[in-house]
Design an enzyme around this catalytic site. Structure first.
Site, PDB file in Angstrom:
ATOM      1  N   ASP A 196       8.354 -35.801  64.186  1.00  0.00           N
ATOM      2  CA  ASP A 196       7.891 -35.608  65.441  1.00  0.00           C
ATOM      3  C   ASP A 196       7.404 -34.245  65.788  1.00  0.00           C
ATOM      4  O   ASP A 196       6.663 -34.123  66.582  1.00  0.00           O
ATOM      5  CB  ASP A 196       8.935 -36.102  66.589  1.00  0.00           C
TER       6      ASP A 196
HETATM    7  C1  LAN Z   1      17.503 -30.854  66.387  1.00  0.00           C
HETATM    8  C2  LAN Z   1      16.535 -30.301  67.182  1.00  0.00           C
HETATM    9  C3  LAN Z   1      15.278 -31.031  67.253  1.00  0.00           C
HETATM   10  C4  LAN Z   1      15.151 -32.496  67.175  1.00  0.00           C
HETATM   11  C5  LAN Z   1      14.123 -33.285  67.506  1.00  0.00           C
HETATM   12  C6  LAN Z   1      12.788 -32.687  66.955  1.00  0.00           C
HETATM   13  C7  LAN Z   1      13.798 -32.903  69.086  1.00  0.00           C
HETATM   14  C8  LAN Z   1      14.221 -34.659  67.344  1.00  0.00           C
HETATM   15  O1  LAN Z   1      13.144 -35.122  67.900  1.00  0.00           O
HETATM   16  C9  LAN Z   1      14.618 -34.854  65.985  1.00  0.00           C
HETATM   17  C10 LAN Z   1      15.685 -34.324  65.542  1.00  0.00           C
HETATM   18  C11 LAN Z   1      15.698 -32.567  65.719  1.00  0.00           C
HETATM   19  C12 LAN Z   1      14.946 -32.109  64.436  1.00  0.00           C
HETATM   20  C13 LAN Z   1      17.147 -31.934  65.587  1.00  0.00           C
HETATM   21  C14 LAN Z   1      18.152 -32.705  64.829  1.00  0.00           C
HETATM   22  C15 LAN Z   1      19.849 -32.125  64.831  1.00  0.00           C
HETATM   23  C16 LAN Z   1      19.704 -30.454  65.016  1.00  0.00           C
HETATM   24  C17 LAN Z   1      19.008 -30.032  63.998  1.00  0.00           C
HETATM   25  C18 LAN Z   1      18.657 -30.337  66.253  1.00  0.00           C
HETATM   26  C19 LAN Z   1      19.553 -30.943  67.759  1.00  0.00           C
HETATM   27  C20 LAN Z   1      19.034 -28.916  66.508  1.00  0.00           C
HETATM   28  C21 LAN Z   1      20.381 -28.677  66.285  1.00  0.00           C
HETATM   29  C22 LAN Z   1      21.014 -29.969  65.177  1.00  0.00           C
HETATM   30  C23 LAN Z   1      21.872 -30.008  64.142  1.00  0.00           C
HETATM   31  C24 LAN Z   1      22.141 -30.970  63.581  1.00  0.00           C
HETATM   32  C25 LAN Z   1      23.159 -28.701  64.540  1.00  0.00           C
HETATM   33  C26 LAN Z   1      24.270 -28.519  63.538  1.00  0.00           C
HETATM   34  C27 LAN Z   1      25.249 -29.682  63.733  1.00  0.00           C
HETATM   35  C28 LAN Z   1      25.461 -30.548  62.735  1.00  0.00           C
HETATM   36  C29 LAN Z   1      26.192 -31.595  63.338  1.00  0.00           C
HETATM   37  C30 LAN Z   1      25.029 -30.157  61.545  1.00  0.00           C
END
Ligand code: LAN
Length: 761
Positions: free
Chosen positions: A483
């Site tokens: 996305d």
């Molecule tokens: C994010 C941030 C962006 C987000 C979007 C692009 C908004 C979404 O549409 C797809 C998933 C994604 C890329 C996403 C996935 C999970 C993330 C990377 C996070 C929320 C930012 C932090 C999180 C990450 C997993 C945090 C670390 C914790 C763990 C459980 C590994």
């Protein structure tokens, strides 16, 4: 004074490799000579103000960033009208508010074109960094005394009234949050009898002590040497030696098939576990060992502790099969530890760790693997260059606001916010006030597309194609996302429709084709799109999820958000490039549409997995369908969703959803005022559906709510937290309070007040 520093300024360090001169890089530096005495006093007032209200307002408002942009804010040309909001809104009135909003928001934009912002929220990240830095002896190299002051301020501001700490800033106390933040306070120099520490310890002891911490907490405590590795369920590194192929059956258990965040966290964790990488005992760690538990450390039953977890932390309880599996692996440790197989497995892990580090310029995919990879590099060679390269990138994850210093969930949300901002601002059709800011944003969008593939062979490192994708943050981070690629592409396509002498030259078609190629490659067999990769395994594997606080971490599933973003991007692309891979795109669109329909809930809503929550999901669900020509009049799915939203509008004219919607999967109304971000999402969904042609009243009310909430500067207030991951952990999106009200008001003005018909996606 603390100073936000953006992009190129931080260059010049040979350990800091960048593909584009650090575009989008966000760091905070302490400069004792910066600012005037008045500015410093004002920063202190902002801090005090936060602390005074911390029990009612948990979310900081990026006041220090705004303070730094103060000169620009004072010099800006437009402000929203001060007179009372009239009963009937006119296009001129809304235009004046939009001009005020855009000119305020432009003041926060950086020279490289991106919008910075706080990306904090989770409370379990900074303690990991502090533990790793303490273990490696590098704490004082990365944390100046001012860093420590701000980190302690953050702790004091986010300790709950009951003495514990939550998983995230708005959550109730958990053992995971309390145990780790307690340890962090101690490592930063707080005495065990200081009030904060005492209250946190009491919270833990009243619930059995730190053996009840979640598995990720157990890991960090074991690294510090204040918890026994025998009290952990094994993180067997040998899983990396399993065959990957589906035909073997067992290949479905290979970590290469896991969601990339899960895989990338368990990779270095299993290396550290396999090596039993532990901090050298110090008087401080010896003291902490005794403080964390109500019983003497030597009396702890570690085997029993493996599966202990406080009820406050338990979002995903282990199913029985997992307990059996852990028992078998626990026994197997006696054979595996020190064996040839273990050495091979550790070497294999390290190969993947170095690959990840090099291909993300040592930023790494996220905050958790960043810190553990850093620890692994140190364990492998404390004097080696990889460890040094890691240290200089720690700053990329730190953010300072009036509530203190925090570790962010990513190295920022730069590309994501900038792409949305471009679409929102362009949609207002107010080019006379926005051309300069769109021009700069265009540069950022261009500069952050991934133009270099990750190192070959991709398949050996389980990597999806990246060439042509857009990342969430910066080009240096570089992991492709479905996305983010779609929003980046939409921003680029939108800018290409505006005069090049105002907003700059369009990105060449060949680069957009590369992006379309990535987007198409993301489609799963169910027709939907997942986040970073295709779905590589089965949902039932979730039974292996060992992280008690997080849901759905094992597999990368198709999501409504990702799928809808791909639909809107591909359909916008087809309008400008009708001949490029037309057949493939139209068939992908049909399958994606079917997926979106298939996951609509019986009540007409869509559950949002990455934003709070149903209002977010509904915005994506509806726009995915309306981009393909469906609307309120001709499509019952769209109609049902509009009705779902309409009945949830509140007295004050807005929508307000609590984060509890995410964990409970049931729409949950916020206490108090409605939320400007939820209101904007709901309005955007209703406007895209054409609901206003049936009944414009909810939209008039929503718009008036947004205007009422706008501040005299043109800004909007920061309300409750808006982002989420893995069902249960919340994350800040500091730019949403500006972007989405602008977007919704712009569309409201165009489609209702000016009576235009063209819905832009
Ligand atoms: C994010 C941030 C962006 C987000 C979007 C692009 C908004 C979404 O549409 C797809 C998933 C994604 C890329 C996403 C996935 C999970 C993330 C990377 C996070 C929320 C930012 C932090 C999180 C990450 C997993 C945090 C670390 C914790 C763990 C459980 C590994």
């Amino acid at each position: 004074m603390w100073k936000f520093v953006s992009a190129g300024n931080s260059g010049g360090n040979p350990l800091l490799r960048s593909l584009n001169n650090n575009k989008g890089r966000q760091t905070w530096e302490f400069d004792a000579t910066a600012g005037t005495p008045e500015l410093r006093a004002q920063a202190d007032r902002l801090r005090e103000n936060f602390s005074t209200n911390k029990d009612t307002q948990h979310h900081s408002s990026d006041e220090l960033l705004r303070l730094q942009c103060g000169d620009r804010i004072r010099a800006k040309k437009h402000a929203p009208p001060a007179s009372e909001i009239p009963e009937r809104l006119t296009p001129e009135r809304v235009e004046a508010h939009l001009k005020g909003a855009i000119s305020f928001y432009e003041c926060l934009q950086q020279e490289d074109g991106h919008w910075p912002g706080d990306y904090g929220g989770p409370m379990f990240l900074l303690p990991g960094l502090i533990i790793a830095l303490y273990t490696t002896g590098a704490l004082d190299q990365v944390f100046t005394p001012q860093h420590k002051v701000e980190a302690v301020r953050y702790l004091a501001n986010h300790q709950n009234a009951d003495g514990g700490f939550g998983l995230h800033i708005e959550g109730g106390s958990t053992m995971f949050g309390t145990g780790l933040n307690y340890v962090m306070a101690r490592l930063l120099g707080m005495g065990p009898d200081e009030d904060l520490a005492k209250r946190a310890r009491e919270w833990m002891h009243a619930r059995g002590g730190a053996t009840y911490i979640t598995s990720w907490g157990k890991f960090w405590l074991a690294v510090l040497g204040v918890y026994s590795w025998d009290g952990m369920n094994p993180l067997t590194p040998e899983m990396w030696l399993l065959p990957y192929s589906k035909w073997t059956g067992i290949g479905y258990l290979h970590p290469g098939r896991f969601w990339c965040h899960c895989r990338m966290v368990y990779l270095p964790m299993s290396y550290v576990y396999g090596k039993r990488g532990t901090c050298k005992e110090t008087p401080l760690t010896a003291a902490i060992r005794q403080e964390l538990y109500p019983m003497p450390y030597n009396n702890i039953d570690w085997n029993a502790a493996r599966n202990q977890c406080a009820k406050e932390d338990l979002y995903y309880p282990h199913p029985l099969v997992q307990d059996v599996m852990w028992w078998v692996l626990y026994k197997a440790e006696n054979i595996l530890q020190g064996s040839f197989l273990r050495r091979m497995a550790l070497a294999q892990c390290m190969k993947h760790i170095h690959y990840e580090d090099e291909n993300t310029r040592y930023i790494d995919i996220g905050p958790v693997n960043k810190v553990i990879n850093m620890l692994c590099c140190w364990l492998e060679d404390p004097n080696g260059t990889p460890f040094k390269k890691h240290l200089v990138r720690a700053a990329d994850y730190l953010w300072v606001a009036e509530d203190g210093l925090k570790m962010q969930g990513y190295n920022g949300s730069q590309l994501w916010d900038t792409s949305f901002a471009v679409q929102a601002i362009a949609d207002t059709d107010l080019l006379d006030v926005s051309a300069a800011c769109l021009y700069k944003a265009h540069q950022y969008v261009e500069q952050s597309q991934v133009v270099e593939e990750a190192a070959p062979p991709l398949s050996r490192y389980y990597r999806h194609v990246s060439l042509g994708a857009w990342p969430f943050s910066t080009r240096d981070h570089g992991w492709p996302i479905s996305d983010c690629s779609s929003e980046g592409l939409k921003a680029a396509l939108r800018l290409a429709t505006l005069p090049a002498d105002k907003v700059g030259d369009p990105i060449p078609a060949a680069r957009l084709y590369d992006c379309v190629n990535v987007i198409l490659s993301y489609q799963n067999s169910d027709g939907g799109m997942a986040t970073y990769e295709n779905t590589r395994s089965f949902h039932w594997l979730e039974i292996l999820n060992p992280a008690e606080t997080f849901g759905d971490i094992i597999v990368d599933y198709s999501y409504v958000e990702c799928t809808s973003a791909c639909i809107t991007a591909l359909s916008a692309f087809l309008k400008q490039y009708p001949d490029h891979r037309r057949g493939e795109i139209t068939s992908a669109l049909r399958r994606a549409e079917a997926f979106i329909r298939s996951i609509q809930r019986p009540d007409g809503s869509w559950y949002g997995s990455w934003g709070v929550c149903f209002t977010y999901g509904c915005w994506f669900g509806v726009t995915g369908l309306t981009a393909l020509g469906h609307n309120y009049h001709n499509d019952s799915a769209v109609r049902r969703c509009c009705e779902f939203l309409a009945v949830r509008q509140r007295e004050d004219g807005g929508w307000g959803e609590s984060y509890l919607s995410c964990q409970d999967k049931v729409y949950s109304q916020l206490d108090g005022d409605s939320h400007v971000v939820n209101t904007a999402w709901a309005m955007l969904a209703l406007l895209a559906a054409g609901y206003h042609k049936v009944d414009p009243a909810p939209l008039h009310l929503g718009a008036r709510f947004l205007l009422r909430m706008q501040q005299s500067s043109g800004d909007w207030p920061q309300q409750h937290i808006s982002g989420v991951f893995n069902r249960n952990c919340m994350i800040t999106y500091a730019n949403y309070r500006n972007i989405f009200p602008i977007w919704a008001l712009g569309q409201y003005r165009r489609l209702i007040l000016l009576g235009e018909d063209e819905i832009r996606h």
